[in-house]
Scaffold this motif. Structure first.
Motif, PDB file in Angstrom:
ATOM      1  N   TYR A 209      27.121  32.631  63.550  1.00  0.00           N
ATOM      2  CA  TYR A 209      28.500  32.501  64.024  1.00  0.00           C
ATOM      3  C   TYR A 209      28.575  31.538  65.200  1.00  0.00           C
ATOM      4  CZ  TYR A 209      28.898  36.933  61.518  1.00  0.00           C
ATOM      5  OH  TYR A 209      28.860  37.900  60.560  1.00  0.00           O
TER       6      TYR A 209
ATOM      7  N   TYR B 146      31.202  30.835  68.447  1.00  0.00           N
ATOM      8  CA  TYR B 146      32.352  31.266  69.230  1.00  0.00           C
ATOM      9  C   TYR B 146      32.595  30.267  70.354  1.00  0.00           C
ATOM     10  CZ  TYR B 146      32.281  35.962  67.157  1.00  0.00           C
ATOM     11  OH  TYR B 146      32.348  37.024  66.297  1.00  0.00           O
TER      12      TYR B 146
ATOM     13  N   GLN C 120      34.376  30.145  74.264  1.00  0.00           N
ATOM     14  CA  GLN C 120      34.890  30.955  75.367  1.00  0.00           C
ATOM     15  C   GLN C 120      35.420  30.033  76.457  1.00  0.00           C
ATOM     16  OE1 GLN C 120      32.085  33.569  77.458  1.00  0.00           O
ATOM     17  NE2 GLN C 120      33.694  35.114  77.608  1.00  0.00           N
TER      18      GLN C 120
ATOM     19  N   LEU D  15      36.100  35.802  73.562  1.00  0.00           N
ATOM     20  CA  LEU D  15      35.488  34.857  72.638  1.00  0.00           C
ATOM     21  C   LEU D  15      36.380  34.652  71.423  1.00  0.00           C
ATOM     22  CD1 LEU D  15      33.105  36.179  74.318  1.00  0.00           C
ATOM     23  CD2 LEU D  15      31.658  35.522  72.399  1.00  0.00           C
TER      24      LEU D  15
ATOM     25  N   PHE E 235      32.740  26.834  76.836  1.00  0.00           N
ATOM     26  CA  PHE E 235      31.413  27.434  76.705  1.00  0.00           C
ATOM     27  C   PHE E 235      31.267  27.857  75.243  1.00  0.00           C
ATOM     28  CE2 PHE E 235      27.582  29.072  78.077  1.00  0.00           C
ATOM     29  CZ  PHE E 235      27.459  30.447  78.047  1.00  0.00           C
TER      30      PHE E 235
ATOM     31  N   LEU F   8      29.158  29.582  72.153  1.00  0.00           N
ATOM     32  CA  LEU F   8      28.151  30.605  71.915  1.00  0.00           C
ATOM     33  C   LEU F   8      27.847  30.736  70.439  1.00  0.00           C
ATOM     34  CD1 LEU F   8      29.610  33.149  74.425  1.00  0.00           C
ATOM     35  CD2 LEU F   8      27.244  32.416  74.467  1.00  0.00           C
TER      36      LEU F   8
ATOM     37  N   ARG G  64      23.382  37.827  63.067  1.00  0.00           N
ATOM     38  CA  ARG G  64      23.267  39.255  62.806  1.00  0.00           C
ATOM     39  C   ARG G  64      22.628  39.471  61.440  1.00  0.00           C
ATOM     40  NH1 ARG G  64      26.701  41.906  59.414  1.00  0.00           N
ATOM     41  NH2 ARG G  64      28.379  40.645  58.570  1.00  0.00           N
TER      42      ARG G  64
ATOM     43  N   SER H 104      26.092  45.704  61.457  1.00  0.00           N
ATOM     44  CA  SER H 104      25.033  45.280  62.375  1.00  0.00           C
ATOM     45  C   SER H 104      25.636  44.524  63.543  1.00  0.00           C
ATOM     46  CB  SER H 104      24.038  44.369  61.655  1.00  0.00           C
ATOM     47  OG  SER H 104      23.413  45.047  60.610  1.00  0.00           O
ATOM     48  N   PRO H 105      25.135  44.745  64.747  1.00  0.00           N
ATOM     49  CA  PRO H 105      25.705  44.050  65.903  1.00  0.00           C
ATOM     50  C   PRO H 105      25.306  42.586  65.938  1.00  0.00           C
ATOM     51  CG  PRO H 105      23.852  45.401  66.586  1.00  0.00           C
ATOM     52  CD  PRO H 105      24.084  45.709  65.136  1.00  0.00           C
ATOM     53  N   LEU H 106      26.067  41.830  66.697  1.00  0.00           N
ATOM     54  CA  LEU H 106      25.766  40.423  66.922  1.00  0.00           C
ATOM     55  C   LEU H 106      24.700  40.272  67.996  1.00  0.00           C
ATOM     56  CD1 LEU H 106      29.401  39.045  67.062  1.00  0.00           C
ATOM     57  CD2 LEU H 106      27.709  38.412  65.353  1.00  0.00           C
TER      58      LEU H 106
ATOM     59  N   PHE I 150      23.477  37.182  70.545  1.00  0.00           N
ATOM     60  CA  PHE I 150      23.935  35.883  70.997  1.00  0.00           C
ATOM     61  C   PHE I 150      22.827  35.051  71.625  1.00  0.00           C
ATOM     62  CE2 PHE I 150      28.553  35.901  70.683  1.00  0.00           C
ATOM     63  CZ  PHE I 150      28.816  37.241  70.458  1.00  0.00           C
ATOM     64  N   GLY I 151      22.995  33.709  71.505  1.00  0.00           N
ATOM     65  CA  GLY I 151      22.199  32.802  72.297  1.00  0.00           C
ATOM     66  C   GLY I 151      22.787  32.719  73.707  1.00  0.00           C
ATOM     67  N   ASN I 152      22.203  31.859  74.523  1.00  0.00           N
ATOM     68  CA  ASN I 152      22.652  31.747  75.908  1.00  0.00           C
ATOM     69  C   ASN I 152      23.719  30.692  76.128  1.00  0.00           C
ATOM     70  OD1 ASN I 152      21.325  33.853  77.218  1.00  0.00           O
ATOM     71  ND2 ASN I 152      19.410  32.712  77.255  1.00  0.00           N
TER      72      ASN I 152
END
Lengths: 113, 113
Positions: free
Chosen positions: B33, B35, B37, B43, B88, B90, B94, B100-102, B104-106
């Motif tokens: 995914y 996103y 922000q 997000l 930003f 992101l 998952r 199932s939860p996501l 994330f990268g930084n």
């Protein structure tokens, strides 16, 4: 698509228990409730997920009443490092015809010494 | 999250140029995914992909493009058609299960001037 409502901000002091409540009145039968934590300039981090009653892990507890129209994230004995934005998400899928999960503005928790 | 790499962390571009943001994962997760922000906001979903060679538009896909030629990679191109590209970005992944939860990268902070 379940919409969520959270307080915009909360203040606490170190060592206190913090409870953040999320309202999700139109939660669907197959929806799970998931909480994330985000620090500035970082991606959100998964905290906890639940479907009903109570879930506990090493960092938090999640309380979900029988009607599942709300949930409460409980952070025991917060420290300064718990200052972050907390997001509540409700859904069963993160995309597709079954609906996108929407990240709202979350709750900005400020922990003071 | 160590299994998700977004690069670079900061990116600067001139208006009118296309720019590609990288997202690589070694978690062998199916879904990826993107996103966006903006300051003080939640997000918003740009694009997502549940399998290789397939992807779907999210809520704000206009001005963006993606590809999913490999399971490990899901690059995002911010085109000159995106009116407000400074944000930003992101990337998240998952597992295949619906709830199932996501993870994330930084993130990559893109500034366009």
């Amino acid at each position: 698509l379940a919409k969520t409502t959270q307080p915009i901000s909360m203040d606490s002091y170190e060592g206190q228990e913090v409870n953040i409540t999320c309202s999700h009145n139109n939660i669907a039968t197959n929806d799970y409730i998931t909480w994330y934590q985000q620090f500035p300039s970082q991606g959100p981090r998964f905290i906890i997920q639940g479907y009903k009653t109570k879930v506990t892990n090493e960092v938090a507890s999640l309380f979900i009443p029988a009607d599942r129209k709300s949930s409460t994230l409980s952070l025991p004995r917060v420290s300064l490092s718990d200052t972050a934005v907390y997001y509540c998400l409700v859904g069963a899928n993160y995309g597709g015809s079954q609906g996108n999960l929407i990240f709202g503005k979350g709750t900005k928790l400020s922990v003071k010494p | 999250d160590g299994g998700i790499t977004q690069s670079p962390k900061y990116l600067f571009r001139k208006e009118g140029q296309n720019v590609t943001l990288s997202c690589e994962q070694n978690l062998n997760h199916d879904a990826m995914y993107w996103y966006r922000q903006d300051p003080g906001q939640g997000l918003r979903l740009i694009y997502y992909s549940q399998i290789v060679n397939d992807f779907q538009k999210g809520d704000i896909a206009e001005g963006y493009s993606v590809s999913r030629e490999k399971k490990e990679s899901f690059p995002l191109t911010v085109t000159s058609a995106q009116k407000n590209p400074t944000a930003f970005y992101l990337c998240a992944v998952r597992m295949g299960q619906k709830h199932s939860p996501l993870h994330f990268g930084n993130g990559t902070r893109l500034t366009v001037t």
